[in-house]
Design a protein around this motif. Structure first.
Motif, PDB file in Angstrom:
ATOM      1  N   SER A   3      30.864 -44.573  50.505  1.00 60.37           N
ATOM      2  CA  SER A   3      31.218 -45.152  49.207  1.00 60.37           C
ATOM      3  C   SER A   3      30.390 -44.464  48.124  1.00 60.37           C
ATOM      4  N   PRO A   4      30.829 -44.549  46.875  1.00 61.75           N
ATOM      5  CA  PRO A   4      30.031 -43.960  45.795  1.00 61.75           C
ATOM      6  C   PRO A   4      28.601 -44.497  45.785  1.00 61.75           C
ATOM      7  N   ARG A   5      28.420 -45.769  46.056  1.00 61.06           N
ATOM      8  CA  ARG A   5      27.091 -46.404  46.076  1.00 61.06           C
ATOM      9  C   ARG A   5      26.182 -45.743  47.099  1.00 61.06           C
ATOM     10  N   GLU A   6      26.742 -45.391  48.247  1.00 61.87           N
ATOM     11  CA  GLU A   6      25.959 -44.773  49.318  1.00 61.87           C
ATOM     12  C   GLU A   6      25.537 -43.351  48.986  1.00 61.87           C
ATOM     13  N   GLN A   7      26.158 -42.742  47.981  1.00 64.03           N
ATOM     14  CA  GLN A   7      25.806 -41.390  47.570  1.00 64.03           C
ATOM     15  C   GLN A   7      24.591 -41.370  46.645  1.00 64.03           C
ATOM     16  N   LEU A   8      24.198 -42.525  46.120  1.00 63.91           N
ATOM     17  CA  LEU A   8      23.073 -42.592  45.194  1.00 63.91           C
ATOM     18  C   LEU A   8      21.744 -42.563  45.935  1.00 63.91           C
ATOM     19  N   SER A   9      20.773 -41.898  45.331  1.00 63.48           N
ATOM     20  CA  SER A   9      19.420 -41.920  45.889  1.00 63.48           C
ATOM     21  C   SER A   9      18.789 -43.269  45.551  1.00 63.48           C
ATOM     22  N   PRO A  10      17.733 -43.644  46.257  1.00 61.93           N
ATOM     23  CA  PRO A  10      17.054 -44.903  45.937  1.00 61.93           C
ATOM     24  C   PRO A  10      16.604 -44.955  44.471  1.00 61.93           C
ATOM     25  N   LYS A  11      16.109 -43.861  43.942  1.00 66.25           N
ATOM     26  CA  LYS A  11      15.659 -43.826  42.541  1.00 66.25           C
ATOM     27  C   LYS A  11      16.845 -44.011  41.593  1.00 66.25           C
ATOM     28  N   GLU A  12      17.990 -43.413  41.913  1.00 64.92           N
ATOM     29  CA  GLU A  12      19.179 -43.591  41.079  1.00 64.92           C
ATOM     30  C   GLU A  12      19.638 -45.041  41.091  1.00 64.92           C
ATOM     31  N   ILE A  13      19.515 -45.703  42.221  1.00 65.51           N
ATOM     32  CA  ILE A  13      19.881 -47.120  42.321  1.00 65.51           C
ATOM     33  C   ILE A  13      18.977 -47.957  41.426  1.00 65.51           C
ATOM     34  N   ILE A  14      17.695 -47.651  41.446  1.00 65.90           N
ATOM     35  CA  ILE A  14      16.741 -48.383  40.623  1.00 65.90           C
ATOM     36  C   ILE A  14      17.053 -48.184  39.144  1.00 65.90           C
ATOM     37  N   VAL A  15      17.266 -46.937  38.743  1.00 65.23           N
ATOM     38  CA  VAL A  15      17.559 -46.638  37.332  1.00 65.23           C
ATOM     39  C   VAL A  15      18.863 -47.312  36.909  1.00 65.23           C
ATOM     40  N   ALA A  16      19.891 -47.214  37.728  1.00 61.35           N
ATOM     41  CA  ALA A  16      21.181 -47.829  37.395  1.00 61.35           C
ATOM     42  C   ALA A  16      21.039 -49.339  37.241  1.00 61.35           C
ATOM     43  N   THR A  17      20.265 -49.952  38.107  1.00 64.41           N
ATOM     44  CA  THR A  17      20.087 -51.397  38.040  1.00 64.41           C
ATOM     45  C   THR A  17      19.324 -51.797  36.786  1.00 64.41           C
ATOM     46  N   MET A  18      18.351 -50.993  36.407  1.00 65.29           N
ATOM     47  CA  MET A  18      17.614 -51.290  35.182  1.00 65.29           C
ATOM     48  C   MET A  18      18.520 -51.175  33.956  1.00 65.29           C
ATOM     49  N   VAL A  19      19.453 -50.237  33.975  1.00 70.61           N
ATOM     50  CA  VAL A  19      20.442 -50.154  32.898  1.00 70.61           C
ATOM     51  C   VAL A  19      21.277 -51.425  32.890  1.00 70.61           C
ATOM     52  N   TRP A  20      21.714 -51.869  34.046  1.00 73.75           N
ATOM     53  CA  TRP A  20      22.502 -53.103  34.153  1.00 73.75           C
ATOM     54  C   TRP A  20      21.705 -54.293  33.601  1.00 73.75           C
ATOM     55  N   GLU A  21      20.389 -54.281  33.799  1.00 76.63           N
ATOM     56  CA  GLU A  21      19.542 -55.365  33.303  1.00 76.63           C
ATOM     57  C   GLU A  21      19.346 -55.301  31.786  1.00 76.63           C
ATOM     58  N   GLY A  22      19.756 -54.195  31.167  1.00 77.62           N
ATOM     59  CA  GLY A  22      19.669 -54.094  29.722  1.00 77.62           C
ATOM     60  C   GLY A  22      18.507 -53.275  29.197  1.00 77.62           C
TER      61      GLY A  22
END
Length: 93
Positions: A3-22
């Motif tokens: 899945s697209p989610r599985e292609q993200l590195s752990p750091k990319e997941i963290i950054v993306a989530t922080m964007v989601w948090e505002g």
């Protein structure tokens, strides 16, 4: 097939989530002990891998896939920074 989610590195997941948090890029950079340019580069990779074009689309993508639970599915051994554990609303209060 991954899945697209599985292609993200752990750091990319963290950054993306922080964007989601505002959080803004400068805020993310401070929390991660990085630079704003590094955050921008990571977001560019996230956008490409998830097929989104903006921070708003990224936030909607994450919200539609579980929001905070999306971030909790980090790859084994990766620990989210404290900022993610408290949630944006709690930090801004």
């Amino acid at each position: 097939m991954t899945s697209p989610r599985e292609q993200l590195s752990p750091k990319e997941i963290i950054v993306a989530t922080m964007v989601w948090e505002g959080l803004t890029n400068p805020q993310i950079a401070v929390i991660l002990g990085s630079t704003e340019q590094v955050v921008k580069n990571q977001l560019r990779g996230v956008f490409d891998k998830l097929g989104v074009w903006s921070r708003l689309e990224l936030a909607i993508y994450i919200a539609s896939r579980g929001g905070a639970d999306w971030a909790r599915t980090l790859q084994a051994g990766e620990v989210a920074p404290p900022a993610m554990a408290t949630g944006f609303a709690a930090r801004s209060a």
